[in-house]
Design an enzyme around this catalytic site. Structure first.
Site, PDB file in Angstrom:
ATOM      1  N   GLU A 167      19.803  63.468  22.338  1.00 41.40           N
ATOM      2  CA  GLU A 167      18.478  63.755  22.885  1.00 41.40           C
ATOM      3  C   GLU A 167      17.469  63.928  21.760  1.00 41.40           C
ATOM      4  OE1 GLU A 167      17.693  65.877  26.905  1.00 41.40           O
ATOM      5  OE2 GLU A 167      17.427  67.415  25.369  1.00 41.40           O
ATOM      6  N   HIS A 173      46.293  60.282  22.365  1.00 42.08           N
ATOM      7  CA  HIS A 173      46.973  59.590  23.461  1.00 42.08           C
ATOM      8  C   HIS A 173      45.964  58.945  24.407  1.00 42.08           C
ATOM      9  CE1 HIS A 173      50.896  61.315  22.348  1.00 42.08           C
ATOM     10  NE2 HIS A 173      50.160  62.347  21.945  1.00 42.08           N
ATOM     11  N   LYS A 204      13.382  61.608  36.035  1.00 46.49           N
ATOM     12  CA  LYS A 204      13.030  62.745  36.897  1.00 46.49           C
ATOM     13  C   LYS A 204      11.939  62.344  37.894  1.00 46.49           C
ATOM     14  CE  LYS A 204      13.809  66.303  33.354  1.00 46.49           C
ATOM     15  NZ  LYS A 204      13.122  67.354  32.570  1.00 46.49           N
TER      16      LYS A 204
END
Length: 540
Positions: free
Chosen positions: A346, A377, A505
Site C-alpha cells: 500500500e 511443503h 470503495k
C-alpha cells in the site's frame, strides 16, 4: 539523482557467483552482516560484492535520503498529496524534545493520549470497568480493518507468551458477516467490550460490523444505555461516535499524521495492551524507538533499514524482480506477512513520482510468504527451481518460549538449510553422481538428473533475533517500516498515500445501490458484465 538509472544495470555484469564469493573471501560474512542490539542481520548471501555495495551506497549518499530522514523525524509534510506529516515515530519517541506540528507540540498530546489508554487498560484489567449488568469484562473485540486490524492482530498473536491479563482479544475486520459471527459465537454480551477503530467512523466494513455488534448487544439488554458500557472508539469524528452511543470520554485520538498502516503504536494498539499489559506495550514501543535512533544516527553503510532498502531496490531495478518472499520461521509470526503486505504494497505500489509524473522504472513488488516449515511443503519448490527471480528474507528466532528444544533446533536447521540451498543449489554432475550411487544405471540417472538440478545463486537475507519479545518485535517492525520509507525516497514516490484503494470503495457503493434498485442511475451505468453478475446473484 534517480536510483533506478542505467548505471545499476551495469552492476549485473559483475556476474556474482555466491559460491565463488564465499570461497575466495573468508571475511565475507563479517563484511556483509550487521547487528543492532539483539538483532543480527546477515546479508552475505545476496548478489553483491564490495564494488556493488559501494555503488549502491554512493547512490544513497547522492540521493535526498539524508534530508528526507531529517524531514520525516522533524515533522515536515512529506505526504505531499495529503499535506500531512508522517510521524508514527513520534508515538514511540522516548525523548522529551518538543516536536511542533501545525503550531502544536505533539509530544504533549501523545503523552496525554498514552496515559488515557493506559488508564483504560488498567481499569478494564483490574475489573473496575464493568459491563452494563455489573459483570467484569472478559473479552475484547477489536472491530477495524487494514491498519486498524492487521498490526494489532499480528502483535497479539506474536506475543502470545506475554499475555498477562485474563482478557481474551478477538479481531473482526471483513465485511463478510462470518468474520463478526466467529467472535460473537464465543463471547458473552454481558462481559464483552468492543473497540471500534476507525478514524473517519465511516469505513464501510468497520461501521457495518459495529452496527451489527451494537444490535447484538441491544438484543440482549434492550436498553440503549448499555452501549456506553460495552463500546469504546478510536476516531477523530466525535459527533459520529456520540451518535453511536459511546461516551466521548472513551473516544481515543487518531491524528492525521499517523497513517493507518503505521498506527499500531497509537491508540490503535489498545487491543495489544489489553492482551500483554501496558508495561509490555511500552516495551514494544521502546524496541521500535531503538531502531528509530539507529536509522537516524547510523551511517548508511552500517544502517540496517538502508541496506535492506538498497538491496530490494537494486533487485527491482536491475533484475526486474517483481516479488519478494518473506519467510518467518516462527509460528508466532503467522500474521507477519499479512501485516507487511499492507505496509509495503500500500505504501510503494505507485506509478507516479512526487511530481505526479509517470515513472519509467519498477517500484513496489508483490510481498508474499508464510511461516516455515509450512512453506517448504507448499511454495518453496518455486523458489528453488522456478525461473522467476525472487529475493527472500528469512526471519528466525534463536531461542523459543517453550521447552521443546528438539522442535526449535529442527526449525532453525530447516531455516538455515533453505537459505543454503538457495545459495548453493546442486549441479547436474552432483545429482548424476548421487543417482549412480543410489543404484540407478547410467540411462536412468541421465533421465532423472536434469529434473533434480537446483540452480542456486538465489539471493536471501537472514534476520536472526535472540528472542521474540515485545522489545525485539517492536524493533523488527520498525526495521521494515524504515526500509519501506527508504525505498520510497530512492524511487521518488510518496509512500504515505493510498489513492489506489479509493476507486473500488466508490464503485462498491454505486454497485450496492444498483443491486437494490435496478431503475437507479447506478444500475443503468453498469457495464454488461457487472449487470449480468448482479442478475445471477438475484436469481438465486
Amino acid at each position: 539523482m534517480l536510483f533506478c538509472d542505467d548505471s545499476k544495470k551495469y552492476l549485473k555484469e559483475q556476474n556474482i557467483n555466491l559460491k565463488n564469493e564465499f570461497d575466495k573471501d573468508d571475511k565475507r560474512v563479517e563484511k556483509f552482516s550487521l547487528k543492532h542490539q539483539n538483532i543480527y542481520f546477515d546479508y552475505s548471501k545476496n548478489l553483491i560484492n564490495d564494488y556493488i555495495l559501494k555503488s549502491l551506497l554512493e547512490s544513497a549518499e547522492k540521493s535526498s535520503l539524508k534530508d528526507k530522514i531529517k524531514q520525516m523525524f522533524n515533522g515536515a509534510k512529506i505526504n505531499s498529496t495529503e499535506h500531512r506529516a508522517v510521524l508514527h515515530t513520534a508515538l514511540r519517541d522516548l525523548s522529551s524534545t518538543p516536536l511542533v506540528v501545525d503550531g502544536q507540540d505533539i509530544r504533549q498530546e501523545v503523552t496525554k493520549e498514552k496515559q488515557r489508554v493506559k488508564e483504560l487498560v488498567e481499569k478494564v484489567v483490574s475489573g473496575r470497568w464493568r459491563g452494563f449488568s455489573g459483570k467484569k469484562i472478559t473479552d475484547i473485540v477489536n472491530i477495524g480493518i487494514g491498519g486498524s486490524d492487521l498490526g494489532p492482530k499480528m502483535v497479539v498473536r506474536a506475543l502470545q507468551p506475554y499475555h498477562c491479563t485474563d482478557l481474551k482479544v478477538h479481531f473482526v475486520s471483513n465485511v463478510d458477516a462470518d468474520s463478526l459471527l466467529q467472535a460473537l459465537h464465543v463471547v458473552d454480551p454481558e462481559t464483552t467490550l468492543f473497540i471500534i477503530a476507525s478514524k473517519s467512523f465511516s469505513t464501510e466494513e468497520t461501521l457495518l460490523n459495529s452496527i451489527s455488534a451494537r444490535e447484538w448487544l441491544l438484543d440482549h439488554y434492550e436498553d440503549e444505555k448499555a452501549v456506553a458500557n460495552h463500546f469504546v472508539a478510536i476516531s477523530s469524528k466525535l459527533d459520529k461516535v456520540k451518535e453511536f452511543g459511546i461516551d466521548l470520554e472513551h473516544c481515543y485520538k487518531m491524528w492525521d499524521w499517523v497513517g493507518g498502516r503505521y498506527s499500531l503504536w497509537s491508540s490503535i494498539g489498545m487491543s495489544i495492551a489489553f492482551a500483554i499489559g501496558y508495561d509490555n506495550f511500552e516495551k514494544l514501543l521502546a524496541g521500535a524507538y531503538s531502531v528509530d535512533k539507529h536509522f537516524k544516527e547510523t551511517e548508511f553503510s552500517k544502517n540496517i533499514p538502508v541496506i535492506m532498502a538498497l538491496l530490494a531496490s537494486y533487485y527491482s531495478c536491475t533484475y526486474n524482480s517483481q516479488s519478494q518472499a518473506l519467510l518467518p520461521y516462527d509460528e508466532r509470526l503467522c500474521y507477519f506477512v499479512d501485516y507487511l503486505q499492507q505496509a509495503d504494497m500500500e505504501s510503494n505500489g505507485k506509478s507516479v513520482n512526487i511530481a505526479g509524473e509517470t515513472v519509467n522504472y519498477q517500484t513496489g513488488v508483490v510481498l508474499w510468504g508464510g511461516v516455515g516449515t509450512n512453506g517448504q511443503h507448499a511454495f518453496h519448490q518455486l523458489l528453488h527451481q522456478g525461473n522467476i527471480f525472487i529475493p527472500v528474507d528469512f526471519i528466525a528466532i534463536a531461542t523459543s518460549h517453550h521447552n521443546y528444544d528438539n522442535h526449535q533446533q529442527a526449525l532453525l536447521a530447516n531455516c538455515f538449510a533453505q537459505s543454503q540451498a538457495l545459495m548453493f543449489g546442486q549441479s547436474y554432475d552432483m545429482v548424476y553422481n548421487e543417482l549412480l550411487k543410489s543404484g540407478l544405471n547410467e540411462t536412468q540417472a541421465k533421465e532423472l538428473a536434469a529434473h533434480k538440478v537446483i540452480p542456486g545463486n538465489r539471493p536471501s537475507t537472514t534476520i536472526l533475533l535472540d528472542e521474540l519479545s515485545p522489545y525485539s518485535l517492536g524493533a523488527l517492525i520498525a526495521l521494515y517500516e524504515h526500509k519501506i520509507f527508504v525505498q520510497g525516497v530512492l524511487w521518488d514516490i510518496n509512500s504515505y498515500d493510498q489513492w489506489g484503494v479509493e476507486l473500488g470503495k466508490k464503485l462498491g457503493k454505486n454497485i450496492l445501490k444498483a443491486m437494490n434498485d435496478d431503475s437507479s442511475d447506478e444500475y443503468q451505468n453498469l457495464d454488461d458484465s457487472t449487470r449480468q453478475l448482479i442478475a445471477k446473484v438475484k436469481s438465486k
